[in-house]
Design a protein around this motif. Structure first.
Motif, PDB file in Angstrom:
ATOM      1  N   ALA A  79       5.844  11.295  -5.666  1.00 39.93           N
ATOM      2  CA  ALA A  79       5.857  10.545  -4.418  1.00 39.93           C
ATOM      3  C   ALA A  79       5.356   9.118  -4.622  1.00 39.93           C
ATOM      4  O   ALA A  79       5.928   8.152  -4.092  1.00 39.93           O
ATOM      5  CB  ALA A  79       5.008  11.266  -3.369  1.00 39.93           C
ATOM      6  N   VAL A  80       4.266   8.962  -5.381  1.00 40.71           N
ATOM      7  CA  VAL A  80       3.730   7.623  -5.638  1.00 40.71           C
ATOM      8  C   VAL A  80       4.772   6.770  -6.357  1.00 40.71           C
ATOM      9  O   VAL A  80       5.009   5.605  -5.999  1.00 40.71           O
ATOM     10  CB  VAL A  80       2.430   7.709  -6.466  1.00 40.71           C
ATOM     11  N   HIS A  81       5.399   7.333  -7.384  1.00 45.29           N
ATOM     12  CA  HIS A  81       6.382   6.556  -8.134  1.00 45.29           C
ATOM     13  C   HIS A  81       7.591   6.233  -7.262  1.00 45.29           C
ATOM     14  O   HIS A  81       8.158   5.137  -7.362  1.00 45.29           O
ATOM     15  CB  HIS A  81       6.804   7.332  -9.377  1.00 45.29           C
ATOM     16  N   VAL A  90       0.860  -1.180   0.000  1.00 48.84           N
ATOM     17  CA  VAL A  90       0.000   0.000   0.000  1.00 48.84           C
ATOM     18  C   VAL A  90       0.896   1.231   0.000  1.00 48.84           C
ATOM     19  O   VAL A  90       1.675   1.439   0.942  1.00 48.84           O
ATOM     20  CB  VAL A  90      -0.938   0.011   1.219  1.00 48.84           C
ATOM     21  N   VAL A  91       0.790   2.036  -1.056  1.00 47.28           N
ATOM     22  CA  VAL A  91       1.619   3.232  -1.192  1.00 47.28           C
ATOM     23  C   VAL A  91       0.777   4.437  -0.790  1.00 47.28           C
ATOM     24  O   VAL A  91      -0.259   4.718  -1.398  1.00 47.28           O
ATOM     25  CB  VAL A  91       2.129   3.395  -2.627  1.00 47.28           C
ATOM     26  N   VAL A  92       1.249   5.161   0.239  1.00 49.38           N
ATOM     27  CA  VAL A  92       0.516   6.312   0.768  1.00 49.38           C
ATOM     28  C   VAL A  92       1.387   7.559   0.599  1.00 49.38           C
ATOM     29  O   VAL A  92       2.284   7.807   1.422  1.00 49.38           O
ATOM     30  CB  VAL A  92       0.141   6.107   2.248  1.00 49.38           C
ATOM     31  N   PRO A  93       1.177   8.359  -0.455  1.00 50.47           N
ATOM     32  CA  PRO A  93       1.939   9.607  -0.596  1.00 50.47           C
ATOM     33  C   PRO A  93       1.365  10.655   0.346  1.00 50.47           C
ATOM     34  O   PRO A  93       0.141  10.778   0.487  1.00 50.47           O
ATOM     35  CB  PRO A  93       1.709   9.984  -2.057  1.00 50.47           C
ATOM     36  N   ALA A  94       2.233  11.423   1.014  1.00 54.40           N
ATOM     37  CA  ALA A  94       1.730  12.384   2.005  1.00 54.40           C
ATOM     38  C   ALA A  94       2.600  13.631   2.023  1.00 54.40           C
ATOM     39  O   ALA A  94       3.823  13.563   1.899  1.00 54.40           O
ATOM     40  CB  ALA A  94       1.698  11.744   3.393  1.00 54.40           C
ATOM     41  N   PHE A  95       1.917  14.761   2.164  1.00 54.49           N
ATOM     42  CA  PHE A  95       2.600  16.039   2.351  1.00 54.49           C
ATOM     43  C   PHE A  95       1.879  16.753   3.489  1.00 54.49           C
ATOM     44  O   PHE A  95       0.784  17.282   3.324  1.00 54.49           O
ATOM     45  CB  PHE A  95       2.545  16.872   1.077  1.00 54.49           C
ATOM     46  N   GLY A  96       2.497  16.711   4.666  1.00 58.41           N
ATOM     47  CA  GLY A  96       1.826  17.248   5.850  1.00 58.41           C
ATOM     48  C   GLY A  96       0.619  16.387   6.213  1.00 58.41           C
ATOM     49  O   GLY A  96       0.500  15.229   5.814  1.00 58.41           O
ATOM     50  N   VAL A 115       3.799   1.556   2.692  1.00 63.74           N
ATOM     51  CA  VAL A 115       4.921   2.469   2.465  1.00 63.74           C
ATOM     52  C   VAL A 115       4.366   3.888   2.430  1.00 63.74           C
ATOM     53  O   VAL A 115       3.646   4.263   1.507  1.00 63.74           O
ATOM     54  CB  VAL A 115       5.649   2.143   1.146  1.00 63.74           C
ATOM     55  N   VAL A 116       4.681   4.668   3.472  1.00 63.31           N
ATOM     56  CA  VAL A 116       4.292   6.077   3.524  1.00 63.31           C
ATOM     57  C   VAL A 116       5.440   6.890   2.926  1.00 63.31           C
ATOM     58  O   VAL A 116       6.588   6.789   3.386  1.00 63.31           O
ATOM     59  CB  VAL A 116       4.008   6.524   4.967  1.00 63.31           C
ATOM     60  N   VAL A 117       5.124   7.692   1.908  1.00 64.00           N
ATOM     61  CA  VAL A 117       6.148   8.481   1.234  1.00 64.00           C
ATOM     62  C   VAL A 117       5.989   9.937   1.641  1.00 64.00           C
ATOM     63  O   VAL A 117       4.980  10.575   1.342  1.00 64.00           O
ATOM     64  CB  VAL A 117       6.034   8.350  -0.299  1.00 64.00           C
ATOM     65  N   ASP A 118       6.979  10.452   2.358  1.00 60.33           N
ATOM     66  CA  ASP A 118       6.956  11.848   2.797  1.00 60.33           C
ATOM     67  C   ASP A 118       7.486  12.722   1.663  1.00 60.33           C
ATOM     68  O   ASP A 118       8.655  12.663   1.310  1.00 60.33           O
ATOM     69  CB  ASP A 118       7.809  12.006   4.054  1.00 60.33           C
ATOM     70  N   ASP A 119       6.592  13.565   1.128  1.00 65.19           N
ATOM     71  CA  ASP A 119       6.937  14.404  -0.016  1.00 65.19           C
ATOM     72  C   ASP A 119       7.441  15.772   0.441  1.00 65.19           C
ATOM     73  O   ASP A 119       6.955  16.813   0.004  1.00 65.19           O
ATOM     74  CB  ASP A 119       5.721  14.550  -0.931  1.00 65.19           C
ATOM     75  N   GLY A 120       8.415  15.768   1.382  1.00 60.82           N
ATOM     76  CA  GLY A 120       9.036  17.017   1.818  1.00 60.82           C
ATOM     77  C   GLY A 120       8.250  17.773   2.863  1.00 60.82           C
ATOM     78  O   GLY A 120       8.280  19.015   2.887  1.00 60.82           O
ATOM     79  N   ALA A 125      10.469  10.934  -0.434  1.00 62.06           N
ATOM     80  CA  ALA A 125      10.383  10.925  -1.892  1.00 62.06           C
ATOM     81  C   ALA A 125      11.788  11.045  -2.465  1.00 62.06           C
ATOM     82  O   ALA A 125      12.681  11.657  -1.860  1.00 62.06           O
ATOM     83  CB  ALA A 125       9.496  12.072  -2.383  1.00 62.06           C
ATOM     84  N   LEU A 126      12.000  10.461  -3.622  1.00 67.89           N
ATOM     85  CA  LEU A 126      13.311  10.512  -4.250  1.00 67.89           C
ATOM     86  C   LEU A 126      13.695  11.952  -4.579  1.00 67.89           C
ATOM     87  O   LEU A 126      12.816  12.788  -4.854  1.00 67.89           O
ATOM     88  CB  LEU A 126      13.310   9.668  -5.531  1.00 67.89           C
ATOM     89  N   PRO A 127      14.976  12.268  -4.554  1.00 70.09           N
ATOM     90  CA  PRO A 127      15.398  13.635  -4.890  1.00 70.09           C
ATOM     91  C   PRO A 127      15.119  13.956  -6.351  1.00 70.09           C
ATOM     92  O   PRO A 127      15.008  13.071  -7.187  1.00 70.09           O
ATOM     93  CB  PRO A 127      16.905  13.613  -4.594  1.00 70.09           C
ATOM     94  N   GLY A 128      15.005  15.253  -6.626  1.00 74.03           N
ATOM     95  CA  GLY A 128      14.839  15.683  -8.005  1.00 74.03           C
ATOM     96  C   GLY A 128      13.416  15.964  -8.431  1.00 74.03           C
ATOM     97  O   GLY A 128      13.171  16.204  -9.615  1.00 74.03           O
ATOM     98  N   GLY A 129      12.474  15.941  -7.504  1.00 77.20           N
ATOM     99  CA  GLY A 129      11.090  16.210  -7.889  1.00 77.20           C
ATOM    100  C   GLY A 129      10.200  16.371  -6.673  1.00 77.20           C
ATOM    101  O   GLY A 129      10.630  16.193  -5.531  1.00 77.20           O
TER     102      GLY A 129
END
Length: 490
Positions: free
Chosen positions: A72-74, A6-12, A37-42, A62-66
């Protein structure tokens, strides 16, 4: 059984994320087969994992560069190990059977794109605590967490209603893939190219299109219930988001027709790939075909010329003789044309381009021909459109739908005819090439409106005279003498 990531993109939004993870901790699908997998987008401050969460939960940056949801999902998808990816927004509460209901489909086929059932609930009063969410979901009493039934997104509900839950949606089903709660096999996701991390909006539609082009079947799973806590961004500012998408997504997605009505434009992804094989044909034959395509009404196309583009060097004294003079002429003639490319063999279908046109040198299409073929294919929803030509019914132009052939390749058994499978799952449509594609469409005269007006006026005058004559006839034949005269004269 299959494992799910389960991919959970999150920003705040730490508080809502805590509720999402609490509902995931109470799922009926085996926890041993589930990773989150919670992805912290900065986020600032950075997100943290709460105490109440699924056993196998990771927080990754999240991976650098974007930045942005697609990025974040990718990023999360690249770090997952489950056979299935399930995307979930960080402001969701999913019901106990949510994962299980979606996963049932993925055990049946590896090319399904499943969307869960989402209802929007507004923030009212005191929000539930993570413990309250966990206990309600565990008991299957999710309805007690909110006031009222929530509401479906109107456009999505209408799409389901008018297409029989997408059974009759045809090639437009991809528009209904919702990344807030959607799932797909991980291998299929990567095979399709995944989400475009450069897109800041419209990423779900674009991913849906990529999956469609690779043969996906779209399935709405109504029993995979969930609450979306607050109105999604696309719904809050829909007009602005659609304005943004028409340019950014439309540049990559040929099906966004509204953004491609401007004639003479080129786009990042063309709408049609035309393939012309040059072997055994003269420069004049090839040029007649290619020039007709280039000056046609459909400017949104790319042309691939197939040939042996490395001929032996001609004698210095006679450069027009020797092996390959026609190829050298073709290469020079189109070397600076940006819509033409050269290949040594017929390329496979580009998964980003919805249609592939194959035609032979010497077949000179009318300016309207490509648009007419695409329009006919769209109206019939067929997977293959074939045009007959005089003296060779099977040798005329053919337009292939990339999605149909991708689906057929997934379903066809070893040795099974691919075109027959396309006919089974999408259908094959025929048209008369000589009358519909090779004849120049007559141009309307400049004064056509005046001509039509005069013709209508003349027609009305003829009708008036006919009514007057009919009246005189009735008067003359109404009495006994008139009937006698009619019999004598008749």
């Amino acid at each position: 059984m299959l494992g799910v990531s389960v991919v959970v993109p999150a920003f705040g939004g730490q508080e809502k994320l805590d509720l999402t993870l609490a509902s995931l901790a109470a799922q009926g699908y085996p926890s041993s087969l589930t990773e989150v997998v919670v992805v912290d987008d900065g986020s600032a401050p950075a997100l943290r994992l709460p105490e109440l969460r699924p056993e196998n939960t990771r927080l990754v940056p999240a991976l650098p560069g974007g930045w942005g949801r697609a990025h974040a999902v990718h990023s999360g998808a690249l770090s997952c190990g489950g056979e299935v990816l399930l995307f979930l927004d960080a402001d969701m509460v999913v019901f106990r059977d949510h994962l299980e209901a979606q996963m049932r489909w993925h055990h049946l086929a590896d090319y399904l794109a499943v969307t869960g059932n989402l209802r929007v609930v507004e923030d009212t009063g005191r929000p539930p605590t993570p413990r309250e969410v966990f206990e309600a979901v565990e008991r299957g009493e999710e309805e007690r967490l909110v006031e009222g039934p929530g509401r479906e997104m109107e456009w999505l509900a209408k799409a389901y209603r008018t297409t029989g839950d997408l059974r009759k949606a045809g090639p437009r089903a991809h528009r209904c893939f919702i990344g807030a709660t959607g799932s797909v096999h991980r291998a299929f996701y990567h095979e399709c190219g995944g989400m475009d991390p450069t897109l800041l909006l419209g990423e779900d539609t674009h991913l849906g299109f990529r999956m469609l082009q690779n043969g996906a079947v779209f399935v709405p799973e109504r029993t995979a219930g969930s609450w979306h806590l607050g109105l999604p961004h696309m719904e809050r500012r829909r007009a602005e988001a659609m304005r943004f998408n028409r340019t950014f997504v439309g540049n990559r997605l040929p099906y966004m027709a509204d953004s491609r009505r401007v004639r003479g434009r080129r786009w990042q992804v063309p709408g049609v790939d035309a393939v012309v094989e040059t072997e055994g044909h003269t420069f004049e034959e090839v040029a007649a075909t290619v020039d007709a395509l280039l000056r046609g009404d459909a400017s949104d196309l790319r042309i691939t010329l197939v040939g042996a583009w490395e001929p032996e060097r001609a004698a210095r004294s006679r450069p027009a003789d020797g092996p390959g003079p026609d190829l050298r002429l073709i290469r020079e003639h189109y070397g600076a044309e940006p819509r033409v490319r050269f290949a040594a063999a017929v390329p496979g279908a580009d998964p980003d381009v919805p249609f592939r046109l194959l035609l032979a040198p010497g077949q000179v299409l009318a300016p309207h021909a490509v648009d007419r073929m695409v329009d006919r294919m769209e109206k019939s929803r067929c997977g293959l459109l074939r045009a007959t030509v005089l003296g060779n019914d099977l040798g005329g132009p053919r337009l292939e739908r990339t999605a149909a052939f991708a689906r057929a390749r997934r379903l066809a058994g070893e040795g099974e005819d691919l075109e027959a499978m396309v006919d089974r799952v999408y259908g094959v449509h025929w048209m008369d090439g000589d009358s519909e594609l090779f004849q120049e469409a007559p141009e309307a005269p400049a004064d056509w409106e005046e001509r039509v007006a005069r013709a209508l006026a003349e027609a009305e005058g003829h009708r008036a005279r006919a009514r007057a004559l009919e009246g005189r006839f009735r008067r003359l034949t109404g009495g006994g003498l008139g009937r006698l005269l009619w019999r004598v004269l008749g």
